[in-house]
Enzyme design. Structure first.
Site, short mmCIF file in Angstrom:
data_model
loop_
_atom_site.label_atom_id
_atom_site.label_comp_id
_atom_site.label_asym_id
_atom_site.label_seq_id
_atom_site.Cartn_x
_atom_site.Cartn_y
_atom_site.Cartn_z
N GLU A 128 0.82 -1.21 0.00
CA GLU A 128 0.00 0.00 0.00
C GLU A 128 0.85 1.26 0.00
O GLU A 128 0.82 2.05 0.95
CB GLU A 128 -0.90 0.00 1.24
CG GLU A 128 -1.83 -1.19 1.29
CD GLU A 128 -2.67 -1.22 2.56
OE1 GLU A 128 -2.29 -0.58 3.56
OE2 GLU A 128 -3.70 -1.89 2.54
N PRO A 129 1.62 1.49 -1.05
CA PRO A 129 2.44 2.70 -1.07
C PRO A 129 1.59 3.95 -1.26
O PRO A 129 0.68 3.96 -2.09
CB PRO A 129 3.36 2.49 -2.27
CG PRO A 129 2.64 1.53 -3.15
CD PRO A 129 1.77 0.68 -2.26
N GLY A 130 1.85 4.97 -0.49
CA GLY A 130 1.18 6.26 -0.66
C GLY A 130 2.23 7.29 -1.06
O GLY A 130 2.40 7.65 -2.22
N ARG A 131 3.01 7.68 -0.04
CA ARG A 131 4.04 8.70 -0.23
C ARG A 131 4.94 8.41 -1.42
O ARG A 131 5.25 9.31 -2.21
CB ARG A 131 4.89 8.74 1.05
CG ARG A 131 5.93 9.85 1.08
CD ARG A 131 6.94 9.62 2.21
NE ARG A 131 6.32 9.32 3.48
CZ ARG A 131 5.89 10.24 4.34
NH1 ARG A 131 6.06 11.51 4.07
NH2 ARG A 131 5.33 9.87 5.47
N ARG B 42 3.59 19.86 6.94
CA ARG B 42 4.58 18.88 7.38
C ARG B 42 5.80 19.49 8.09
O ARG B 42 6.23 18.97 9.11
CB ARG B 42 5.02 17.98 6.22
CG ARG B 42 3.84 17.18 5.61
CD ARG B 42 4.28 16.09 4.66
NE ARG B 42 4.94 15.02 5.34
CZ ARG B 42 6.24 14.83 5.37
NH1 ARG B 42 7.04 15.63 4.68
NH2 ARG B 42 6.76 13.84 6.05
N TYR C 210 5.96 17.95 11.66
CA TYR C 210 6.96 16.88 11.86
C TYR C 210 8.40 17.38 11.73
O TYR C 210 9.31 16.56 11.59
CB TYR C 210 6.83 15.79 10.78
CG TYR C 210 5.46 15.26 10.52
CD1 TYR C 210 4.75 14.55 11.49
CD2 TYR C 210 4.88 15.39 9.26
CE1 TYR C 210 3.51 14.03 11.21
CE2 TYR C 210 3.64 14.87 8.98
CZ TYR C 210 2.96 14.19 9.96
OH TYR C 210 1.73 13.65 9.68
N CYS D 22 -0.46 33.52 9.97
CA CYS D 22 -0.19 34.28 11.20
C CYS D 22 0.27 33.35 12.30
O CYS D 22 -0.48 33.04 13.23
CB CYS D 22 -1.43 35.04 11.63
SG CYS D 22 -1.85 36.27 10.44
N TYR E 239 0.96 14.06 1.30
CA TYR E 239 0.57 14.65 2.58
C TYR E 239 0.79 16.17 2.61
O TYR E 239 1.03 16.74 3.67
CB TYR E 239 1.30 13.95 3.74
CG TYR E 239 1.09 12.46 3.75
CD1 TYR E 239 -0.15 11.93 4.07
CD2 TYR E 239 2.10 11.58 3.38
CE1 TYR E 239 -0.37 10.56 4.04
CE2 TYR E 239 1.90 10.21 3.35
CZ TYR E 239 0.66 9.70 3.68
OH TYR E 239 0.46 8.35 3.64
C1 PLP Z 1 -2.87 1.17 6.44
C2 PLP Z 1 -1.95 2.09 5.72
N1 PLP Z 1 -1.52 1.75 4.50
C3 PLP Z 1 -0.71 2.56 3.79
C4 PLP Z 1 -0.27 3.76 4.30
C5 PLP Z 1 0.60 4.60 3.42
O1 PLP Z 1 1.82 4.94 3.95
P1 PLP Z 1 2.89 5.68 3.05
O2 PLP Z 1 2.28 6.90 2.50
O3 PLP Z 1 3.97 5.99 4.02
O4 PLP Z 1 3.32 4.73 1.99
C6 PLP Z 1 -0.68 4.16 5.57
C7 PLP Z 1 -0.19 5.41 6.17
O5 PLP Z 1 0.85 5.40 6.81
C8 PLP Z 1 -1.56 3.31 6.30
O6 PLP Z 1 -1.99 3.65 7.50
N1 LYS Z 2 0.97 12.43 7.29
C1 LYS Z 2 2.20 11.75 7.51
C2 LYS Z 2 2.14 10.32 7.13
C3 LYS Z 2 0.97 9.64 7.73
C4 LYS Z 2 0.87 8.27 7.26
C5 LYS Z 2 -0.53 7.76 7.36
N2 LYS Z 2 -0.68 6.65 8.24
C6 LYS Z 2 3.33 12.48 6.82
O1 LYS Z 2 3.12 13.48 6.26
O2 LYS Z 2 4.45 12.07 6.84
#
Ligand code: PLP
Ligand code: LYS
Length: 436
Positions: free
Chosen positions: A287-290, A327, A331, A358, A387
């Protein structure tokens, strides 16, 4: 600095388009995505599975950037998607994303959201807790329906990343705990109800991870649990979902592993562990997002004021900030910036790139090496695709930026800028007399 493309005017180009022209055409702040980078990242994650002939799904974690046009693009590339709210489900469906390719995650899905998921025939629900099992049992009985589920396990693995974005440690709000026996109890519950089609198990250990080790441990833990479940309950998983979290490069301090290397490590671990335990190899989901959208995103800003604090530093104020990218404030995340209208100009100073909100903490980059930038110049902050927009807010009643996709020299407006009129609210409907 990553290799940046420029044109003969010395302007930054993104997917063959002049970033300065895009900034002028659509205004700033502007978020631009290079679809070529997204495509290549997706294919790199898919490649090893395909070469090895392993059944798999690359499920894009929509939370990184949920966008209708992006769902359409990813669907064409054969991705599945992870969704975490009725909003994400509805946008994916509006984009024509097949409901059966969605996986619904979250630690507090509401009854309405679960009902909606059942109504649209959403592919798989990642069960997170006992309350959710109760809710779903009621709904399934009411609607005389079945649903495919995976169980989210807290594997007790701490990923080496910022505390706020760790998710696999025992002390976590997500998933069924392994050590205390919650995971076994959850499985017994769902196996006892034939309305649940239990596909398998899942863990997600954190985000922005730079080593294979955490994924190998997660893969091993999930297979060990699968073997225990087979022995104890006669259950054999058809899916193991190891989540996302693959790290990307924000600055030169970050050295991410190639996607292929992560996948190979996950695949080898699960294959070997299954062989050792005498289990058939299940389908593997990631499940890649970032890592799919982060490197593809650029945030363009116009420089406004330059404030020199003698003997201390120079502040360069941009026309966005924590409202479009929280971010750094949240973070202490680091980014790199370039002067988009003169990328090759020599660096002459170190400045603090401040936003327009502000809030003293509204700083995008603490210490950015830059050529001497002046009001009206365009600054690009790199690798902001994950994000950033998805966590944007309307703080100070600023609208969210427009979003443009570029591909092979063509550009497409996919999200319009929010205007003040979009942020209007209701009048106070309180009777004039005697109401107080
Ligand atoms: C269940 C699940 N899958 C996938 C992700 C995607 O993570 P990333 O964006 O770091 O790949 C997240 C967020 O961390 C998550 O909570
Ligand atoms: N929002 C976070 C990552 C959250 C991942 C979701 N579980 C970031 O910007 O790094």
């Amino acid at each position: 600095m990553t290799n940046l493309a420029t044109n003969s005017a010395g302007h930054l180009t993104i997917g063959g388009c002049d970033a300065v022209e895009l900034a002028h055409q659509y205004g700033t702040p502007l978020v631009v995505y290079d679809l070529g980078i997204i495509q290549s990242q997706v294919q790199r994650f898919q490649q090893v599975f395909q070469e090895e002939g392993v059944e798999h799904a690359v499920c894009y974690a929509s939370k990184a950037f949920a966008n209708k046009a992006l769902y359409q693009f990813l669907n064409r590339l054969g991705c599945h998607a992870d969704v975490v709210s009725a909003g994400e489900i509805s946008m994916a469906l509006a984009a024509g994303f097949p409901a059966e390719n969605l996986v619904f995650h979250g630690n507090n899905k509401s009854r309405e959201e679960l009902e909606y998921a059942l109504e649209v025939g959403l592919g798989t629900i990642a069960l997170d807790n006992f309350h959710e099992i109760d809710l779903l049992e009621e709904l399934l009985a009411e609607h005389q329906q079945n649903v495919r589920v995976i169980l989210r396990i807290t594997p007790g693995i701490s990923a080496h990343t910022h505390e706020y974005i760790q998710t696999g440690q025992v002390d976590s709000k997500f998933g069924f705990d392994l050590q205390s026996g919650q995971a076994d109890e959850a499985l017994e519950r769902v196996l006892a109800n034939p309305a649940f089609d239990v596909l398998g198990l899942h863990a997600h250990i954190g985000s922005q991870i730079f080593e294979e080790a955490g994924f190998e441990m997660a893969g091993q833990t999930l297979v060990d649990l699968a073997a225990h479940w087979q022995e104890e309950f006669g259950f054999t998983p058809r899916v193991i979902d190891v989540g996302g979290g693959f790290g990307i490069r924000y600055t030169e301090d970050d050295q991410p592993l190639p996607p292929e290397q992560f996948v190979r490590a996950i695949l080898e671990t699960i294959k070997t562990a299954c062989r050792d335990k005498g289990l058939p190899l299940p389908a593997i989901w990631i499940e890649p997002g970032r890592s799919l959208v982060g490197p593809a995103g650029y945030s363009l800003y116009t420089v406004g004021s330059r404030k020199e604090v003698p003997g201390i530093r120079t502040y360069l104020a941009l026309d966005g900030g924590m409202g479009d990218n929280i971010r750094p404030a949240l973070y202490q995340a680091d980014y790199e910036a370039v002067l988009a209208n003169d990328v090759h100009a020599a660096v002459t100073e170190h400045v603090r790139l401040a936003g327009k909100y502000c809030e003293s903490g509204d700083i995008l980059i603490e210490d950015a090496p830059m050529p001497s930038a002046q009001p009206g110049d365009i600054v690009a902050i790199l690798a902001t695709g994950a994000y950033g927009y998805s966590m944007a807010s309307n703080y100070n009643l600023n609208g969210k930026p427009a979003v443009v996709f570029v591909h092979n020299g063509q550009y497409y407006l996919v999200t319009r800028r929010e205007e003040p009129v979009d942020l209007q609210q209701y009048d106070l409907d309180l009777p004039e007399e005697g109401a107080l």
